[in-house]
Design an enzyme around this catalytic site. Structure first.
Site, PDB file in Angstrom:
ATOM      1  N   HIS A   1      -7.432  -7.324  -3.498  1.00 55.52           N
ATOM      2  CA  HIS A   1      -6.015  -7.351  -3.169  1.00 55.52           C
ATOM      3  C   HIS A   1      -5.704  -8.348  -2.051  1.00 55.52           C
ATOM      4  CE1 HIS A   1      -2.055  -5.430  -3.234  1.00 55.52           C
ATOM      5  NE2 HIS A   1      -2.045  -5.623  -1.930  1.00 55.52           N
TER       6      HIS A   1
ATOM      7  N   HIS B   1       2.964  -2.413  -7.197  1.00 50.36           N
ATOM      8  CA  HIS B   1       2.572  -1.170  -6.539  1.00 50.36           C
ATOM      9  C   HIS B   1       2.156  -0.175  -7.613  1.00 50.36           C
ATOM     10  CE1 HIS B   1       3.201   0.667  -2.327  1.00 50.36           C
ATOM     11  NE2 HIS B   1       2.311  -0.273  -2.307  1.00 50.36           N
TER      12      HIS B   1
ATOM     13  N   GLN C   1       1.272   6.862   0.858  1.00 52.77           N
ATOM     14  CA  GLN C   1       2.152   6.594   2.003  1.00 52.77           C
ATOM     15  C   GLN C   1       3.572   7.050   1.676  1.00 52.77           C
ATOM     16  OE1 GLN C   1       1.972   2.460   1.593  1.00 52.77           O
ATOM     17  NE2 GLN C   1      -0.182   2.663   1.065  1.00 52.77           N
TER      18      GLN C   1
ATOM     19  N   GLU D   1      -2.140   2.178   6.554  1.00 53.23           N
ATOM     20  CA  GLU D   1      -1.096   1.427   5.860  1.00 53.23           C
ATOM     21  C   GLU D   1       0.260   2.063   6.077  1.00 53.23           C
ATOM     22  OE1 GLU D   1      -2.303   0.521   1.865  1.00 53.23           O
ATOM     23  OE2 GLU D   1      -3.778  -0.880   2.669  1.00 53.23           O
ATOM     24  N   SER D   2       0.451   2.643   7.226  1.00 55.40           N
ATOM     25  CA  SER D   2       1.773   3.168   7.542  1.00 55.40           C
ATOM     26  C   SER D   2       2.785   2.062   7.320  1.00 55.40           C
ATOM     27  CB  SER D   2       1.828   3.626   8.996  1.00 55.40           C
ATOM     28  OG  SER D   2       1.049   4.772   9.157  1.00 55.40           O
ATOM     29  N   GLN D   3       3.940   2.454   6.838  1.00 55.07           N
ATOM     30  CA  GLN D   3       4.947   1.478   6.445  1.00 55.07           C
ATOM     31  C   GLN D   3       5.850   1.104   7.616  1.00 55.07           C
ATOM     32  OE1 GLN D   3       5.394   0.547   2.816  1.00 55.07           O
ATOM     33  NE2 GLN D   3       3.264   1.054   3.229  1.00 55.07           N
TER      34      GLN D   3
ATOM     35  N   SER E   1      -2.616  -8.281  -9.529  1.00 54.58           N
ATOM     36  CA  SER E   1      -3.079  -6.904  -9.548  1.00 54.58           C
ATOM     37  C   SER E   1      -4.115  -6.762 -10.657  1.00 54.58           C
ATOM     38  CB  SER E   1      -1.893  -5.970  -9.784  1.00 54.58           C
ATOM     39  OG  SER E   1      -2.348  -4.665 -10.050  1.00 54.58           O
TER      40      SER E   1
HETATM   41  N1  LIG Z   1       0.051 -15.025  -8.980  1.00 58.56           N
HETATM   42  C1  LIG Z   1       0.308 -15.753  -7.899  1.00 58.56           C
HETATM   43  N2  LIG Z   1       0.936 -16.927  -8.010  1.00 58.56           N
HETATM   44  C2  LIG Z   1       1.249 -17.631  -6.929  1.00 58.56           C
HETATM   45  N3  LIG Z   1       0.997 -17.253  -5.682  1.00 58.56           N
HETATM   46  C3  LIG Z   1       0.369 -16.106  -5.492  1.00 58.56           C
HETATM   47  C4  LIG Z   1      -0.005 -15.293  -6.588  1.00 58.56           C
HETATM   48  N4  LIG Z   1      -0.597 -14.193  -6.116  1.00 58.56           N
HETATM   49  C5  LIG Z   1      -0.579 -14.304  -4.780  1.00 58.56           C
HETATM   50  N5  LIG Z   1      -0.001 -15.457  -4.388  1.00 58.56           N
HETATM   51  C6  LIG Z   1       0.245 -15.881  -3.011  1.00 58.56           C
HETATM   52  O1  LIG Z   1      -0.847 -15.516  -2.194  1.00 58.56           O
HETATM   53  C7  LIG Z   1      -0.399 -15.117  -0.885  1.00 58.56           C
HETATM   54  C8  LIG Z   1      -0.939 -13.748  -0.517  1.00 58.56           C
HETATM   55  O2  LIG Z   1      -0.291 -12.757  -1.277  1.00 58.56           O
HETATM   56  P1  LIG Z   1      -0.252 -11.238  -0.811  1.00 58.56           P
HETATM   57  O3  LIG Z   1      -1.582 -10.825  -0.351  1.00 58.56           O
HETATM   58  O4  LIG Z   1       0.367 -10.473  -1.932  1.00 58.56           O
HETATM   59  O5  LIG Z   1       0.750 -11.341   0.391  1.00 58.56           O
HETATM   60  P2  LIG Z   1       1.210 -10.162   1.358  1.00 58.56           P
HETATM   61  O6  LIG Z   1       0.036  -9.853   2.207  1.00 58.56           O
HETATM   62  O7  LIG Z   1       2.329 -10.774   2.091  1.00 58.56           O
HETATM   63  O8  LIG Z   1       1.629  -9.034   0.500  1.00 58.56           O
HETATM   64  C9  LIG Z   1       1.108 -15.152  -0.939  1.00 58.56           C
HETATM   65  O9  LIG Z   1       1.532 -16.364  -0.401  1.00 58.56           O
HETATM   66  C10 LIG Z   1       1.424 -15.125  -2.410  1.00 58.56           C
HETATM   67  O10 LIG Z   1       2.651 -15.717  -2.687  1.00 58.56           O
END
Ligand SMILES: Nc1ncnc2c1ncn2[C@@H]1O[C@H](COP(=O)(O)OP(=O)(O)O)[C@@H](O)[C@H]1O
Ligand SMILES: [Mg+2]
Lengths: 728, 225, 92, 92
Positions: A46, A92, A237, A309-311, A530
């Site tokens: 993730h 989610h 959460q 992971e408290s919001q 995901s």
């Molecule tokens: N499928 C995808 N296409 C383009 N960019 C992605 C994709 N998946 C993740 N990213 C980019 O990777 C970075 C990390 O994403 P993520 O971990 O979901 O961010 P955050 O921690 O803010 O929730 C972000 O800049 C997101 O836009």
């Protein structure tokens, strides 16, 4: 004192032994339990994107309109006049399956923080929901919970939820998909990023207190479900939209001056990922004094604080001498504001507790040195089977249409959308129900159009074509409301990447997405991946979801897909071959999911789209609709259902199979309603641009009619289309 | 005319109603809930939203806040007060309006455009409307199910204190066109002196053709006179 | 030392529950829907459900009379809408 | 006659209360806001509030074991979200 790290503990943290060995190498020693937890949070799928990164890198992310592509909390595009649109989509799925209300609610809360952390005021929410079969015993409860969770959060915080999609398919029986997208508006010269700068700057914790919620949620999101997932329950959460509203207003107020060096929401892996990300981008170190972290429970351990992971929390790096003025703002909004650390030049994450250093890890080891996999993948074998209509018993067109319109997947969704406040903020020009929602830029005469789309069946049977198709359908939806498509965000929901076939679906879908985005100049500016969606080795269909944003420069006459008056000419743009493979017709009427998805011809797609947009901009179109699931006849009936204006469609002139003609899902097509007096102008433009089109009929009072085949009162169509949810 | 919009933590229609007021030429001011005195105003608006998250009971916590004590004083001395949605809920919590707003009968949040009928146009809030005029106005609430005791209901009817009722396109008020289960389809009520109006529908959402319609305009323009 | 301090602090806290219920003549839409849903699920011996609120309140106080006084105040000032609701306090 | 019938019918009904509370480590946003509000009103000896739900349930049943069984079922099927909540049944 410290827990001994056994293989079992390593595995429980979702780490492979090899990965653990790597950690030992990077640290040149064994990690302690706290450090192990931090590695596990940062190195899981993730946060690290370890299986997807090499594929994501191939996506087109640049363009004149792009201010910020992937790599920040959200993507940003330029819409002129110093206005910028900030947006992202996020999944989610797992939390929502465990606790649908809170899972969906916190999904909305999380994606909103990604948007306002960049200095944008959120102006719209969207969602893409995939549930199991309606008859599956869990579906009803999940659907109810997810919908009220999405509404509960968005309504309370006061951001309109304006568009989305809801689909049902057995493949999601044990693993639903809940993807939430947020769109915000910022001033181009007032955008905030997460890159730390400068040494000895205050690191400030703002928002809610830290509790024991969601400890290891991020690892949960990367683990397959099995019978034991019940055990993972306590990590759920609870969202607090009220506090998020305060946090939103407080952050936007603080952003009015230049107090902030960097800001980052605490999402998955909370304090850990936010601090590491800021330090890593700034090539700095960060030191946190965990005794200062505002805690909700007594005696929380460093491990719990770092992984909670408290919001509704944020981390801010402040300029010197701004502490007092900033504190005042958060106090006004009744929120915690605590300096919990500082930036350093050590390039380490240093954690102190009770005046002792309890953990020290090089930032590099957590971020850039995180594992990266080029997983094996297999090309999809495409079926050679062609759909032979003769095989199926002859079905009356009218019956097939009714069956589709009253099916769960194609029924009117107002039962759902009524539970969302779509009007708050008073800039919603077009609510859900049309091809895309339209949101006005406050105080201006321009607007953006937004939509989300997916086509899991297409992607399952042919991931490359499926990947292309969703981008095109998304593009078409924006065109249909008169918007110039600008950029997309994507949420890639797939099964287990350690399985070569699944990894193949992923790789090939991305090839398709990339090709379409490149051709249409429709770059990807943000997204989310995901993996591990599925149970007990049963993976979901590949379900990439595309969220698109387009621009409407002058808002004089917004256009939707409801017929406006009788005696208009109906024009079908694009060629109809009658492709029934993977069609809604076969699925809903015969439960058959066979064949290949319809071909994508990017050249036609682009030409047709540009021509339609041109006609709309010249005010020559009264209503417009793209042709997608269910084919022409479903598109036409959708235009009739809300307006209760009927049509009379002539039987196709050339000898064609009517079922194929009306239910075929050939791509790149639109239905336009044209005023008679404009017909010649329209035809001239279409001819000059070499666009294939057909005049297929006219609008009329009362009856939805296909000469000699179908004649239904539009009120009946409406009824058929509106009953399913109400009886659900 | 001077107006004040009270802003609570969690209010979210405060900007919307301010836009409407300014469009109708009110000189408007936003008043933060922690303030202890009100600016001079001819009209006080308590906007919609989820003050304090609607926790406990919708409107309960806001109804006990400091600034609301000032609002109560102003209301008692005849100042015009308009409570929309959450504002209506807050007004009932303060006792300025009687009755209460229970959960919608389907226990779901409802957002849609509904028809309401003007039941009394002899008031400062409704003089620009015709009697029995039908308006199409957006509602968006979880708790809009108006309830009061029989004695008060009789009084509402006898003294013409019902402002709006939910109805169908033709003005008929029946159960089928009662979105939330409100007693006798009541969508808004006045206090006895008719200087206070509480209503669940959002007139501020209906002032702009591009967004919806203009059925809410006359409420604000009635007030400006 | 530590132990003593703890036990002391425990003694200083009293815990109460408050149940808030809608008055008899007030419509309870939530209870009604819950009741119908349960009946729909085949719970035929269900006669009647009313839904209310429940609070657990800890106060730093040694004196029970004072404590209940405080809790009464909380109820009347905020927790309970006396026009439509009744309440009951019990010691936990 | 009438009296006897009444008392009979009374016997056929049992009444229970169910209190539903959030599990220990689960965030209670409502309780927190209520707590802060009360503290803001000068209730300084307030230590902690958690908010829950309360149900009064009447069942047509003579047998207490069966009745509690039914109520348990209601809780697990609908009234309680077992993932984040606990519950307690008492006879009224
Ligand atoms: N499928 C995808 N296409 C383009 N960019 C992605 C994709 N998946 C993740 N990213 C980019 O990777 C970075 C990390 O994403 P993520 O971990 O979901 O961010 P955050 O921690 O803010 O929730 C972000 O800049 C997101 O836009
Ligand atoms: Mg983020």
């Amino acid at each position: 004192m410290d827990m001994k790290i056994t293989d079992k503990i390593i595995e429980k943290h979702g780490l492979k032994i090899q990965e653990y060995n790597n950690i030992q190498k990077l640290l040149k020693r064994d990690p302690n339990f706290l450090e192990l937890g931090i590695f596990s949070a940062m190195w899981n799928e993730h946060c690290s994107y370890k299986s997807s990164k090499i594929h994501l890198k191939k996506l087109p992310t640049k363009g004149k309109q792009v201010i910020q592509g992937p790599g920040e909390n959200a993507g940003i595009i330029d819409i002129g006049d110093n206005d910028a649109i900030v947006f992202k989509i996020e999944s989610h799925n797992h939390p929502s399956y465990i606790e649908p209300y809170q899972g969906a609610a916190t999904g909305v809360g999380g994606i909103l923080r990604d948007v306002f952390t960049m200095g944008a005021r959120p102006i719209a929410l969207l969602n893409s929901l995939h549930f199991g079969s309606p008859s599956h015993p869990k579906t009803k409860n999940l659907l109810n919970g997810v919908v009220s969770g999405i509404g509960g959060y968005g309504n309370c915080i006061g951001i309109p939820t304006v568009a989305g999609e809801i689909k049902f398919n057995d493949t999601y029986n044990e693993n639903i998909l809940v993807n939430a997208m947020a769109v915000g508006h910022a001033k181009k010269d007032k955008i905030f990023y997460s890159k730390a700068k400068g040494v000895n700057k205050a690191v400030v914790y703002v928002g809610s207190k830290t509790g024991r919620d969601g400890i290891h949620g991020a690892s949960m999101a990367s683990a397959e479900f099995d019978e034991n997932s019940e055990e993972k329950k306590p990590t759920v959460q609870v969202g607090d939209p009220f506090t998020e509203k305060l946090l939103l207003e407080a952050c936007l107020e603080l952003m009015k001056d230049d107090s902030i060096i960097a800001i980052q929401d605490m999402g998955a892996a909370g304090l850990t990922s936010s601090s590491v990300e800021m330090a890593s981008k700034g090539l700095l170190g960060i030191e946190l004094d965990l005794d200062k972290v505002p805690c909700r429970e007594e005696n929380m351990t460093p491990y719990e604080m770092m992984l909670s992971e408290s919001q509704e929390r944020m981390l801010i790096i402040l300029e010197d001498n701004k502490e007092e003025s900033a504190r005042k703002i958060f106090k006004k909004w009744d929120l915690d504001f605590v300096v919990i650390g500082k930036t350093t030049n050590s390039k380490n994450l240093t954690l102190k507790h009770n005046k002792e250093v309890v953990g020290e890890i090089p930032i590099e080891a957590l971020a850039s040195k995180a594992p990266l996999y080029d997983r094996k993948w297999k090309k999809k074998k495409l079926t050679k089977k062609n759909i032979e209509l003769k095989k199926f018993k002859k079905l009356k067109i009218e019956d097939a249409l009714i069956k589709i319109l009253s099916s769960p997947n194609n029924s009117n969704k107002s039962w759902v959308t009524k539970q969302y406040d779509q009007m708050v903020m008073c800039d919603t020009v077009q609510r859900s129900g049309s091809d895309a929602a339209i949101i006005r830029i406050h105080n201006k005469d321009k607007a953006i159009a937004v939509t989300v789309d997916s086509s899991a069946n297409y992607c399952k049977s042919d991931p490359i074509t499926g990947g292309k198709q969703i981008v095109c359908e998304n593009w078409r939806n924006l065109i249909s409301v008169g918007a110039q498509p600008l950029a997309i965000t994507n949420c890639l929901n797939f099964g287990n990447p350690e399985n070569e076939e699944i990894m193949g679906e992923f790789a090939e879908c991305l090839i398709g997405i990339k090709e379409a985005c490149e051709f249409l100049n429709y770059p990807v500016v943000s997204g989310n991946v995901s993996f591990y969606n599925g149970t007990n080795k049963k993976n979901i269909y590949p379900t990439p979801v595309i969220g698109g944003v387009g621009l409407i420069n002058t808002l004089s006459k917004p256009i939707d897909h409801n017929f406006k008056k009788i005696n208009s000419i109906i024009i079908l743009i694009g060629k109809t071959f009658g492709h029934l493979g993977q069609s809604c017709y076969l699925k809903e009427n015969f439960k058959i999911e066979e064949g290949n998805p319809p071909e994508i011809n990017l050249i036609n797609e682009k030409n047709n789209g540009e021509a339609v947009l041109n006609l709309i901009h010249k005010n020559l179109v009264i209503s417009a609709h793209d042709v997608s699931e269910g084919g022409l006849i479903v598109a036409l009936s959708e235009m009739s259902i809300q307006s209760k204006i009927g049509v009379r469609i002539e039987k196709a002139k050339k000898l064609r199979n009517l079922t194929e003609f009306f239910f075929g899902e050939d791509q790149g097509r639109y239905v336009l309603e044209i005023d008679k007096k404009n017909l010649s102008k329209v035809e001239k433009i279409l001819k000059n641009n070499d666009i294939f089109y057909e005049n297929i009929g006219i609008t009329q009072k009362t009856f939805f009619e296909i000469e000699g085949e179908v004649k239904i009162d539009t009120n009946d169509l409406f009824k058929k289309n509106n009953q399913w949810y109400n009886n659900f | 005319m001077r107006s004040s919009v009270i802003v609570f933590p969690g209010s979210n229609c405060d900007r919307d109603v301010a836009v409407a007021l300014e469009k109708m030429q009110f000189k408007n001011q936003m008043v933060w809930h922690k303030e202890t005195s009100l600016p001079k105003s001819d009209l006080i608006v308590i906007p919609g939203g989820f003050s304090y998250g609607d926790y406990l009971r919708s409107g309960a916590i806001a109804g006990k806040s400091l600034i609301v004590e000032e609002v109560i004083k102003a209301g008692k001395s005849g100042c015009l007060i308009l409570g929309i949605c959450n504002g209506f809920q807050i007004l009932t919590e303060t006792g300025l309006l009687k009755g209460t707003l229970l959960r919608n009968k389907n226990l779901k949040f409802i957002n849609e455009d509904v028809n309401i009928k003007v039941m009394n146009n002899q008031t400062k809030f409704t003089s620009k409307y015709n009697l029995n005029q039908i308006l199409k106005i957006n509602i968006a609430h979880n708790e809009g199910n108006y309830f009061t005791d029989t004695k008060h209901l009789e009084k509402l009817k006898k003294d013409n204190l019902i402002a709006f009722k939910y109805c169908d396109e033709n003005g008929s008020t029946n159960d089928q066109f009662n979105p939330n289960g409100a007693l006798e389809n009541i969508a808004g009520i006045f206090n006895e002196k008719k200087n206070i109006l509480g209503m669940m529908p959002h007139p501020e959402r209906m002032i702009d053709k591009v967004i919806s319609n203009t059925d809410g305009v006359n409420l604000f323009s009635s007030l400006i006179n | 030392m530590v132990k003593q301090y703890q036990s002391n602090s425990k003694k200083n806290k009293l815990k109460y529950s408050v149940t808030v219920t809608l008055k008899k003549n007030v419509l309870d839409p939530q209870g009604k829907v819950v009741e119908n849903t349960l009946k729909g699920k085949g719970m035929n011996n269900l006669k009647n459900i009313r839904q209310g609120k429940y609070f657990e309140i800890e106060v730093e106080e040694q004196d029970e009379t004072k404590a209940t006084q405080t809790i009464n105040q909380m109820c009347e000032k905020l927790l309970v809408n006396l026009i439509i609701e009744d309440y009951k306090i019990s010691k936990l």
